[in-house]
Scaffold this motif. Structure first.
Motif, short mmCIF file in Angstrom:
data_model
loop_
_atom_site.label_atom_id
_atom_site.label_comp_id
_atom_site.label_asym_id
_atom_site.label_seq_id
_atom_site.Cartn_x
_atom_site.Cartn_y
_atom_site.Cartn_z
N ARG A 40 8.44 0.38 -1.97
CA ARG A 40 9.86 0.52 -1.69
C ARG A 40 10.15 1.87 -1.03
O ARG A 40 10.98 1.98 -0.13
CB ARG A 40 10.64 0.39 -3.00
CG ARG A 40 12.15 0.36 -2.81
CD ARG A 40 12.84 -0.06 -4.09
NE ARG A 40 12.49 0.79 -5.20
CZ ARG A 40 11.92 0.37 -6.32
NH1 ARG A 40 11.62 -0.91 -6.47
NH2 ARG A 40 11.64 1.20 -7.30
N ARG A 41 9.41 2.91 -1.45
CA ARG A 41 9.67 4.26 -0.95
C ARG A 41 9.04 4.49 0.44
O ARG A 41 9.63 5.08 1.32
CB ARG A 41 9.13 5.29 -1.94
CG ARG A 41 9.44 6.72 -1.59
CD ARG A 41 9.05 7.67 -2.72
NE ARG A 41 7.61 7.72 -2.90
CZ ARG A 41 6.94 7.20 -3.91
NH1 ARG A 41 7.58 6.53 -4.85
NH2 ARG A 41 5.63 7.31 -4.02
N VAL A 42 7.83 3.99 0.61
CA VAL A 42 7.09 4.29 1.83
C VAL A 42 7.08 3.11 2.80
O VAL A 42 6.88 3.27 3.99
CB VAL A 42 5.64 4.70 1.47
CG1 VAL A 42 4.85 5.04 2.71
CG2 VAL A 42 5.66 5.89 0.52
N GLY A 43 7.31 1.90 2.27
CA GLY A 43 7.34 0.74 3.15
C GLY A 43 5.97 0.29 3.58
O GLY A 43 5.78 -0.21 4.69
N THR A 44 4.96 0.47 2.74
CA THR A 44 3.61 0.06 3.10
C THR A 44 2.92 -0.50 1.87
O THR A 44 3.45 -0.47 0.77
CB THR A 44 2.80 1.24 3.66
OG1 THR A 44 1.56 0.77 4.16
CG2 THR A 44 2.55 2.29 2.59
N LYS A 45 1.73 -1.00 2.07
CA LYS A 45 0.93 -1.53 0.98
C LYS A 45 -0.49 -1.00 1.14
O LYS A 45 -0.83 -0.42 2.17
CB LYS A 45 0.96 -3.06 1.01
CG LYS A 45 2.34 -3.60 0.65
CD LYS A 45 2.32 -5.08 0.46
CE LYS A 45 3.72 -5.57 0.05
NZ LYS A 45 3.95 -6.93 0.46
N PRO A 46 -1.33 -1.18 0.12
CA PRO A 46 -2.68 -0.65 0.20
C PRO A 46 -3.41 -1.14 1.44
O PRO A 46 -3.21 -2.25 1.90
CB PRO A 46 -3.34 -1.19 -1.07
CG PRO A 46 -2.21 -1.43 -2.00
CD PRO A 46 -1.07 -1.85 -1.15
N ALA A 47 -4.27 -0.26 1.97
CA ALA A 47 -5.06 -0.64 3.14
C ALA A 47 -5.90 -1.86 2.80
O ALA A 47 -6.61 -1.88 1.80
CB ALA A 47 -5.94 0.53 3.55
N ALA A 48 -5.82 -2.89 3.64
CA ALA A 48 -6.55 -4.13 3.36
C ALA A 48 -6.90 -4.82 4.67
O ALA A 48 -6.18 -4.70 5.67
CB ALA A 48 -5.72 -5.05 2.48
N ARG A 49 -8.00 -5.54 4.65
CA ARG A 49 -8.43 -6.34 5.79
C ARG A 49 -8.07 -7.79 5.52
O ARG A 49 -8.33 -8.32 4.44
CB ARG A 49 -9.93 -6.18 6.02
CG ARG A 49 -10.46 -6.96 7.23
CD ARG A 49 -11.95 -6.74 7.43
NE ARG A 49 -12.21 -5.35 7.83
CZ ARG A 49 -12.94 -4.50 7.12
NH1 ARG A 49 -13.47 -4.87 5.96
NH2 ARG A 49 -13.15 -3.28 7.55
N ILE A 50 -7.49 -8.46 6.52
CA ILE A 50 -7.06 -9.85 6.38
C ILE A 50 -8.20 -10.79 6.75
O ILE A 50 -8.84 -10.62 7.78
CB ILE A 50 -5.83 -10.13 7.24
CG1 ILE A 50 -4.63 -9.33 6.74
CG2 ILE A 50 -5.49 -11.62 7.24
CD1 ILE A 50 -3.37 -9.50 7.57
N HIS A 51 -8.44 -11.79 5.90
CA HIS A 51 -9.45 -12.81 6.15
C HIS A 51 -8.79 -14.18 6.06
O HIS A 51 -8.02 -14.45 5.14
CB HIS A 51 -10.57 -12.74 5.11
CG HIS A 51 -11.36 -11.46 5.13
ND1 HIS A 51 -12.62 -11.37 5.70
CD2 HIS A 51 -11.06 -10.23 4.66
CE1 HIS A 51 -13.07 -10.13 5.55
NE2 HIS A 51 -12.14 -9.42 4.93
N GLU A 52 -9.11 -15.04 7.00
CA GLU A 52 -8.60 -16.40 6.98
C GLU A 52 -9.71 -17.35 6.55
O GLU A 52 -10.81 -17.33 7.09
CB GLU A 52 -8.07 -16.81 8.35
CG GLU A 52 -7.39 -18.16 8.36
CD GLU A 52 -6.60 -18.43 9.64
OE1 GLU A 52 -6.10 -19.55 9.81
OE2 GLU A 52 -6.49 -17.50 10.47
N VAL A 53 -9.43 -18.15 5.55
CA VAL A 53 -10.42 -19.07 4.99
C VAL A 53 -10.02 -20.49 5.35
O VAL A 53 -8.99 -21.00 4.90
CB VAL A 53 -10.49 -18.93 3.46
CG1 VAL A 53 -11.56 -19.85 2.88
CG2 VAL A 53 -10.75 -17.48 3.06
N GLY A 54 -10.82 -21.14 6.19
CA GLY A 54 -10.53 -22.50 6.59
C GLY A 54 -10.82 -23.49 5.47
O GLY A 54 -11.79 -23.34 4.72
#
Length: 342
Positions: A40-54
């Motif tokens: 809420r304060r910084v407007g970000t979330k933990p660093a993460a890599r997105i993976h798509e699982v078919g």
């Protein structure tokens, strides 16, 4: 195991004196979590890599792989390659849920990797799934688990943590697919799982005079709107989705998930009948004052472990004093303690 949570000994849960009621404990993870405050304060979330699982039917799941050095990770030791957590959220929630973010960051602080799951159409997975997720999507959890195994390697020991509805899904997967689970699955932890859908759905409507029903339905309506917008061939958003979660399941979930009716959906997708089939280590953490699911240890398989407290609400467990792992969210420490024992 290649790691140690050496400070995580059995620690009794004592609720915060201002948050003894089950309602307040249940709301605590959402409104008091440091993860929520940071976002809420910084407007970000933990660093993460997105993976798509078919998935076999053409839909996709989205996993977030937490990266070292994200928010709340004051120190990041050399990551352990032996222990990995896969975290699955509760109903109408996503990988960005405060309780998942908080635990993932607490683990990263100790050098332990965590992956966070978005069920079909949720979070970063919006628009990538024509089908809906529901309490019986054990195959989806199995697909996510196998994907994590493929990235973490054969030496990884994976702990699957499911909250609430995902707790049911995790136990259902462990029982229904006992013969085909990856050997890398070290164990399953179900936090405040809903084990009997037919028995527990009415409890949500009764809790706080329908307050929770209103919260869930608000978020579910958003999910339905997003799904029908992304896939126009589904038709317009239904004008009536019910006034309770039980009515929503009757009018929408059962029909769109391919069940004859709500009763068939609840019967087929409850994990309770499958508990005796589970062969991997499994542990349930729950409170006797949970407004959504009244845990009865007599229903648990004799081969399962359990931690039952008198207070804590629905995966709330906000403690009176900081716990050994560093914050007041007792559940995080208990999850890590149980995982260490697998």
């Amino acid at each position: 195991m290649g790691f140690s949570f050496s400070d995580l000994q059995p620690h009794p849960f004592v609720p915060h004196p201002l948050l003894r009621a089950a309602l307040l404990q249940t709301l605590a993870p959402t409104f008091l979590s440091p993860a929520r405050a940071f976002s809420r304060r910084v407007g970000t979330k933990p660093a993460a890599r997105i993976h798509e699982v078919g998935l076999p039917d053409g839909d996709s799941l989205v996993l977030l792989e937490n990266l070292a050095g994200g928010p709340f990770c004051v120190k990041v030791p050399e990551p352990s390659r032996s222990l990995v957590f896969l975290l699955a959220p509760g109903l109408a929630s996503s990988a960005g849920a405060p309780n998942l973010v908080r635990l993932a960051c607490t683990l990263a602080h100790r050098g332990v990797k965590a992956w966070r799951l978005n069920h079909r159409g949720m979070g970063e997975g919006a628009g990538r799934a024509r089908g809906i997720y529901h309490a019986g999507r054990a195959e989806d959890l199995l697909a996510a688990l196998r994907y994590v195994v493929s990235h973490e390697g054969s030496a990884a020991r994976i702990v699957l943590v499911g909250y609430s509805l995902s707790g049911n899904m995790a136990l259902l997967m462990a029982g229904r697919h006992a013969d085909t689970l990856p050997r890398q699955l070290a164990g399953v932890i179900a936090a405040s799982p809903v084990l009997d859908l037919a028995a527990n759905a009415p409890l949500i409507g009764k809790a706080a005079s329908g307050f929770y029903d209103g919260l869930f339905l608000r978020d579910l309506r958003k999910t339905v709107t997003s799904r029908h917008t992304s896939f126009p061939d589904l038709g317009p958003v239904p004008s009536c989705l019910g006034k309770s979660l039980a009515e929503f399941d009757a009018l929408y979930t059962a029909h769109h998930a391919g069940f004859v009716n709500r009763e068939a959906y609840y019967a087929e997708c409850s994990s309770l009948p499958w508990l005796s089939s589970i062969r991997v280590p499994a542990h349930i953490i729950a409170s006797r004052d949970d407004p959504f699911s009244q845990a009865d240890p007599r229903e648990f398989s004799t081969t399962m472990g359990s931690t039952l407290t008198d207070a804590g609400g629905h995966h709330g467990f906000f403690a009176s004093t900081p716990c050994p792992h560093g914050n007041r969210f007792w559940l995080d420490g208990e999850i890590m303690r149980v995982a260490q024992a697998f």
